[in-house]
Design a protein around this motif. Structure first.
Motif, mmCIF file in Angstrom:
data_model
loop_
_atom_site.group_PDB
_atom_site.id
_atom_site.type_symbol
_atom_site.label_atom_id
_atom_site.label_comp_id
_atom_site.label_asym_id
_atom_site.label_seq_id
_atom_site.Cartn_x
_atom_site.Cartn_y
_atom_site.Cartn_z
ATOM 1 N N GLU A 188 24.163 12.593 -0.852
ATOM 2 C CA GLU A 188 24.039 13.752 -1.146
ATOM 3 C C GLU A 188 23.405 14.676 -0.422
ATOM 4 O O GLU A 188 23.231 15.942 -0.771
ATOM 5 C CB GLU A 188 23.773 13.745 -2.715
ATOM 6 N N MET A 189 22.722 14.212 0.424
ATOM 7 C CA MET A 189 21.988 15.315 1.374
ATOM 8 C C MET A 189 23.073 16.488 1.947
ATOM 9 O O MET A 189 22.464 17.465 2.124
ATOM 10 C CB MET A 189 21.500 14.683 2.746
ATOM 11 N N ARG A 190 24.101 16.173 2.267
ATOM 12 C CA ARG A 190 25.197 17.009 2.678
ATOM 13 C C ARG A 190 25.277 18.295 1.749
ATOM 14 O O ARG A 190 25.271 19.542 2.052
ATOM 15 C CB ARG A 190 26.466 16.612 2.948
ATOM 16 N N THR A 191 25.149 17.951 0.322
ATOM 17 C CA THR A 191 25.639 18.997 -0.473
ATOM 18 C C THR A 191 24.133 19.786 -0.870
ATOM 19 O O THR A 191 24.011 20.739 -0.920
ATOM 20 C CB THR A 191 26.305 18.622 -1.861
ATOM 21 N N VAL A 214 20.549 24.170 5.231
ATOM 22 C CA VAL A 214 19.579 23.829 6.275
ATOM 23 C C VAL A 214 20.534 23.158 7.474
ATOM 24 O O VAL A 214 20.299 23.463 8.621
ATOM 25 C CB VAL A 214 18.568 23.007 5.743
ATOM 26 N N LEU A 215 21.396 22.320 7.373
ATOM 27 C CA LEU A 215 22.182 21.520 8.313
ATOM 28 C C LEU A 215 22.996 22.475 9.172
ATOM 29 O O LEU A 215 23.165 22.144 10.194
ATOM 30 C CB LEU A 215 22.867 20.469 7.534
ATOM 31 N N LYS A 216 23.561 23.445 8.350
ATOM 32 C CA LYS A 216 24.299 24.268 9.207
ATOM 33 C C LYS A 216 23.699 25.348 10.218
ATOM 34 O O LYS A 216 24.308 25.576 11.039
ATOM 35 C CB LYS A 216 25.076 25.295 8.261
ATOM 36 N N THR A 217 22.143 25.231 10.140
ATOM 37 C CA THR A 217 21.462 25.840 11.284
ATOM 38 C C THR A 217 21.002 25.185 12.402
ATOM 39 O O THR A 217 20.419 25.453 13.310
ATOM 40 C CB THR A 217 20.311 26.441 10.694
ATOM 41 N N ALA A 271 31.438 28.579 6.932
ATOM 42 C CA ALA A 271 31.788 29.017 5.377
ATOM 43 C C ALA A 271 31.761 28.070 4.260
ATOM 44 O O ALA A 271 31.579 28.453 3.118
ATOM 45 C CB ALA A 271 33.348 29.132 5.503
ATOM 46 N N MET A 272 31.158 26.825 4.576
ATOM 47 C CA MET A 272 30.830 25.768 3.684
ATOM 48 C C MET A 272 29.484 26.108 2.789
ATOM 49 O O MET A 272 28.578 26.571 3.250
ATOM 50 C CB MET A 272 30.695 24.296 4.179
ATOM 51 N N THR A 273 29.595 26.190 1.478
ATOM 52 C CA THR A 273 28.467 26.169 0.572
ATOM 53 C C THR A 273 28.506 25.292 -0.422
ATOM 54 O O THR A 273 29.493 24.233 -0.553
ATOM 55 C CB THR A 273 28.548 27.584 -0.161
ATOM 56 N N THR A 274 27.444 25.380 -1.344
ATOM 57 C CA THR A 274 27.055 24.379 -2.437
ATOM 58 C C THR A 274 26.153 25.085 -3.623
ATOM 59 O O THR A 274 25.457 25.890 -3.048
ATOM 60 C CB THR A 274 26.608 23.095 -2.210
#
Length: 116
Positions: free
Chosen positions: A29-32, A37-40, A98-101
């Motif tokens: 679940e780290m992705r969601t 943070v990951l996108k940066t 564009a991905m969000t959660t």
């Protein structure tokens, strides 16, 4: 580097980004939770599909798929998030701007990138 304990995920993500490490985690679940943070970053993440099988199973799967994991780490557009199944199959997803959660872990989000 020195060993530390009880480090929150954003700090680990920062460290992997700074040193060019592949982040291996049992937290699928780290992705969601930490997508912003990951996108940066410019890292690759490899997560296990679950944590029900114990560490030995995942160590065997990762060793068995080492070549494929290294190929992804070298060739995939970053940042990316991959999940390894207990069968050894790996699914890779590039994290797009564009991905969000909506999912958050307030205690872990206290240590966002740029904060100490």
């Amino acid at each position: 580097m020195s060993r530390l304990s009880n480090i929150k995920d954003p700090k680990v993500i920062q460290l992997c980004d700074k040193h060019g490490f592949l982040l291996v985690t049992t937290d699928r679940e780290m992705r969601t939770t930490f997508i912003e943070v990951l996108k940066t970053t410019e890292i690759g993440v490899l997560a296990t599909a679950n944590n029900n099988h114990g560490d030995d199973v995942w160590v065997e799967r990762i060793i068995g798929q080492k070549v494929k994991i290294l190929r992804h780490f070298k060739k995939e557009q970053r940042p990316y998030f991959s999940v390894i199944q207990s069968s050894g199959h790996i699914k890779v997803e590039t994290l797009l701007p564009a991905m969000t959660t909506r999912r958050t872990r307030p205690k872990e989000r206290d240590l966002e990138i740029g904060q100490t």
